[in-house]
Write a protein that holds these residues in place. Structure first.
Motif, PDB file in Angstrom:
ATOM      1  N   ALA A  17      -1.419 -12.515   3.619  1.00 47.82           N
ATOM      2  CA  ALA A  17      -1.080 -11.963   2.298  1.00 47.82           C
ATOM      3  C   ALA A  17      -1.908 -12.633   1.205  1.00 47.82           C
ATOM      4  O   ALA A  17      -2.393 -11.966   0.288  1.00 47.82           O
ATOM      5  N   ASP A  19      -4.854 -13.853   1.366  1.00 44.14           N
ATOM      6  CA  ASP A  19      -6.234 -13.363   1.439  1.00 44.14           C
ATOM      7  C   ASP A  19      -6.357 -11.867   1.163  1.00 44.14           C
ATOM      8  O   ASP A  19      -7.464 -11.340   1.177  1.00 44.14           O
ATOM      9  N   ALA A  20      -5.229 -11.189   0.942  1.00 46.99           N
ATOM     10  CA  ALA A  20      -5.220  -9.734   0.805  1.00 46.99           C
ATOM     11  C   ALA A  20      -6.000  -9.115   1.963  1.00 46.99           C
ATOM     12  O   ALA A  20      -6.787  -8.182   1.796  1.00 46.99           O
ATOM     13  N   GLU A  22      -6.844  -7.225   5.630  1.00 44.66           N
ATOM     14  CA  GLU A  22      -6.534  -5.933   6.244  1.00 44.66           C
ATOM     15  C   GLU A  22      -6.961  -5.963   7.696  1.00 44.66           C
ATOM     16  O   GLU A  22      -7.999  -6.529   8.031  1.00 44.66           O
ATOM     17  N   SER A  55      -1.985  -4.412   5.916  1.00 45.25           N
ATOM     18  CA  SER A  55      -2.661  -5.079   4.811  1.00 45.25           C
ATOM     19  C   SER A  55      -1.661  -6.006   4.126  1.00 45.25           C
ATOM     20  O   SER A  55      -0.480  -5.697   4.020  1.00 45.25           O
ATOM     21  N   GLU A  57      -0.527  -8.594   0.846  1.00 43.65           N
ATOM     22  CA  GLU A  57      -0.608  -8.641  -0.612  1.00 43.65           C
ATOM     23  C   GLU A  57       0.243  -9.806  -1.106  1.00 43.65           C
ATOM     24  O   GLU A  57       1.331 -10.060  -0.597  1.00 43.65           O
ATOM     25  N   ARG A  58      -0.264 -10.489  -2.088  1.00 47.15           N
ATOM     26  CA  ARG A  58       0.476 -11.579  -2.740  1.00 47.15           C
ATOM     27  C   ARG A  58       0.650 -11.164  -4.191  1.00 47.15           C
ATOM     28  O   ARG A  58      -0.317 -11.043  -4.936  1.00 47.15           O
ATOM     29  N   ARG A  59       1.905 -10.947  -4.591  1.00 45.71           N
ATOM     30  CA  ARG A  59       2.197 -10.507  -5.950  1.00 45.71           C
ATOM     31  C   ARG A  59       2.714 -11.676  -6.783  1.00 45.71           C
ATOM     32  O   ARG A  59       3.661 -12.355  -6.397  1.00 45.71           O
TER      33      ARG A  59
END
Length: 186
Positions: A17, A19-20, A22, A55, A57-59
């Protein structure tokens, strides 16, 4: 120096996450053994491959730890047995889901009750294939059936009464029990 591809079966969710990252690919249908066991393909047809994509994601969240998310999508065609005509049929399955990862089980349980999205406790390593297989199993129809069965459904002779005739009287299956009941005192 050669870069090593991450093992899609063993995923470090936090790093993935952050590293975003995929990943995507295809798995042979027989490799997802639980999904393969639910299928009833015609003879000589193997379970179809599963196309998948993940994929991370870090929000950022103001005043709190960043949220870690995993977006999963998968497509497969599975063979099920129609519950009306009992014939096999091919059913497309598509999964498109987002999973939020939190610190521990207690937090996951509390948020899961409040939110609509899936919430899981953050593991050190996640078996991506198992998670995708779980999502596909959840996407299976509860009662698999054709939209329109290709063959006419069998009809019982008792159900074919003429419109003018009264339906034939059927014996009450509980009539025998009436005879066992003691007579009422009057």
């Amino acid at each position: 120096m050669k870069t090593r591809q991450p093992d899609p079966l063993r995923l470090d969710v936090a790093a993935f996450a952050a590293d975003a990252a995929e990943l995507s690919g295809d798995w042979p249908g027989v490799d997802l053994t639980r999904l393969a066991a639910t299928q009833a393909p015609p003879q000589d047809i193997a379970p179809a491959a599963v196309a998948w994509r993940a994929s991370g994601e870090r929000r950022a969240v103001a005043g709190s730890e960043p949220e870690l998310w995993l977006h999963l999508s998968a497509n497969a065609a599975v063979w099920l047995t129609c519950q009306r005509c009992l014939q096999p049929f091919e059913q497309p399955l598509a999964v498109d889901t987002r999973v939020r990862f939190v610190r521990d089980e207690a937090q996951a349980e509390a948020l899961d009750a409040e939110l609509e999205e899936d919430v899981l406790a953050l593991p050190r390593w996640l078996d991506l294939r198992t998670l995708i297989e779980d999502e596909l199993l959840l996407a299976l129809p509860l009662v698999p059936r054709h939209e329109h069965c290709p063959q006419p459904l069998p009809v019982r002779v008792d159900d074919l009464a003429d419109d003018d005739e009264a339906p034939a009287e059927r014996p009450n299956p509980f009539a025998v029990l009436q005879a066992l009941k003691p007579p009422k005192a009057g």
